[in-house]
Design a protein around this motif. Sequence first.
Motif, PDB file in Angstrom:
ATOM      1  N   ILE A   1       0.837  -1.209   0.000  1.00  0.00           N
ATOM      2  CA  ILE A   1       0.000   0.000   0.000  1.00  0.00           C
ATOM      3  C   ILE A   1       0.868   1.254   0.000  1.00  0.00           C
ATOM      4  N   LEU A   2       1.919   1.249   0.824  1.00  0.00           N
ATOM      5  CA  LEU A   2       2.840   2.389   0.865  1.00  0.00           C
ATOM      6  C   LEU A   2       3.512   2.596  -0.484  1.00  0.00           C
ATOM      7  N   TYR A   3       3.939   1.490  -1.105  1.00  0.00           N
ATOM      8  CA  TYR A   3       4.636   1.593  -2.389  1.00  0.00           C
ATOM      9  C   TYR A   3       3.739   2.176  -3.471  1.00  0.00           C
ATOM     10  N   PHE A   4       2.528   1.628  -3.623  1.00  0.00           N
ATOM     11  CA  PHE A   4       1.651   2.060  -4.710  1.00  0.00           C
ATOM     12  C   PHE A   4       1.096   3.467  -4.484  1.00  0.00           C
ATOM     13  N   ASN A   5       1.021   3.917  -3.229  1.00  0.00           N
ATOM     14  CA  ASN A   5       0.469   5.242  -2.953  1.00  0.00           C
ATOM     15  C   ASN A   5       1.517   6.333  -2.825  1.00  0.00           C
ATOM     16  N   ILE A   6       2.790   5.942  -2.643  1.00  0.00           N
ATOM     17  CA  ILE A   6       3.816   6.969  -2.429  1.00  0.00           C
ATOM     18  C   ILE A   6       4.806   7.069  -3.582  1.00  0.00           C
ATOM     19  N   VAL A   7       5.347   5.944  -4.060  1.00  0.00           N
ATOM     20  CA  VAL A   7       6.458   6.039  -5.018  1.00  0.00           C
ATOM     21  C   VAL A   7       6.179   5.499  -6.410  1.00  0.00           C
ATOM     22  N   LYS A   8       5.132   4.721  -6.602  1.00  0.00           N
ATOM     23  CA  LYS A   8       4.920   4.135  -7.931  1.00  0.00           C
ATOM     24  C   LYS A   8       4.698   5.228  -8.968  1.00  0.00           C
TER      25      LYS A   8
ATOM     26  N   TYR B   1      10.597   8.865  -2.083  1.00  0.00           N
ATOM     27  CA  TYR B   1      11.373   7.668  -1.786  1.00  0.00           C
ATOM     28  C   TYR B   1      11.863   7.681  -0.342  1.00  0.00           C
ATOM     29  N   VAL B   2      12.200   8.860   0.169  1.00  0.00           N
ATOM     30  CA  VAL B   2      12.588   8.973   1.574  1.00  0.00           C
ATOM     31  C   VAL B   2      11.396   8.647   2.467  1.00  0.00           C
TER      32      VAL B   2
ATOM     33  N   ILE C   1      11.114   5.536   5.212  1.00  0.00           N
ATOM     34  CA  ILE C   1      10.756   5.747   6.627  1.00  0.00           C
ATOM     35  C   ILE C   1       9.502   4.952   6.978  1.00  0.00           C
ATOM     36  N   GLY C   2       8.527   4.974   6.061  1.00  0.00           N
ATOM     37  CA  GLY C   2       7.294   4.228   6.298  1.00  0.00           C
ATOM     38  C   GLY C   2       7.533   2.732   6.428  1.00  0.00           C
ATOM     39  N   MET C   3       8.428   2.174   5.591  1.00  0.00           N
ATOM     40  CA  MET C   3       8.725   0.740   5.652  1.00  0.00           C
ATOM     41  C   MET C   3       9.444   0.384   6.951  1.00  0.00           C
ATOM     42  N   ILE C   4      10.355   1.244   7.404  1.00  0.00           N
ATOM     43  CA  ILE C   4      11.042   0.988   8.674  1.00  0.00           C
ATOM     44  C   ILE C   4      10.047   0.973   9.830  1.00  0.00           C
TER      45      ILE C   4
END
Length: 269
Positions: free
Chosen positions: A28-35, A43-44, A48-51
Amino acid sequence: MRFIIGYGLLGHVVFVAIIILGVVVGNILYFNIVKDRISSKRYVSFSIGMILNIIICLLLDIAAQYLLYKTFLRYLTNAIDTVVSSFIDLIKLQYILAWFIIPIALVFIYYAILSVLAYMKEYQAWIEWNKKYGDGDEVIDGDPDNNKKKKGFFSSIIPAFKKKELKYELKVNSELSDIPYTEPLKLMKCSKLSQKGVLQIGKTDKGYVMVVNSKDHEDKLKGLIEKFHSVNDITAKMPYIAFFNENELTVDNIKDYGRKILKERRSKK
């Protein structure tokens, strides 16, 4: 490690469920933030969100294992583990693994690897694009005065069209696509599709937009505009993007256009 993976069967199930939850949140974080985005801040934020996602999932798992096996709930948990284990002993654990758990685990691992590879590919594309066209001090051409004039290119790329009576009406009969003309990375993908023969034409608020990277598609564009504009106005080198309607025609090389979008974004910060 048992306080993480669980002291019994129910604990193992909770551990796997929390791992799946973490992967879902990561996607969800990937598709909503960096895709399909090129901003380094995104990307930063994703990192941070993944950590935080990993830390929260780890703490949640430890808390769940403690609650299940170290509090009064342990009596209920142990009873459930005993019943389920007895049932599994009756139907043979190896068959359950072979027919259910292993295939599900393989599918899970497969899609997890795809997610990681997709993230790495997007990040590499962003780095390459930024190195080639994202230098904030880059001059579009050798004339500084002309360079200043072109900074406002994107804000005026689709000027207000004047209505007037025409003998012909510009109408596109081909199937329209959603052309992401504000996203350089997506335009690169559209360019590749055009090169493969997939027509890339869509609507804007003021007319049409088309990504051209083949002779056939260039001929298609000329056929659409020949009653309203001179085809000799198409001087940009392929691949290029064209904005047009009955009154206006703007054509620009994809790389130059993407460079101007980046400059326009920086000027707004």
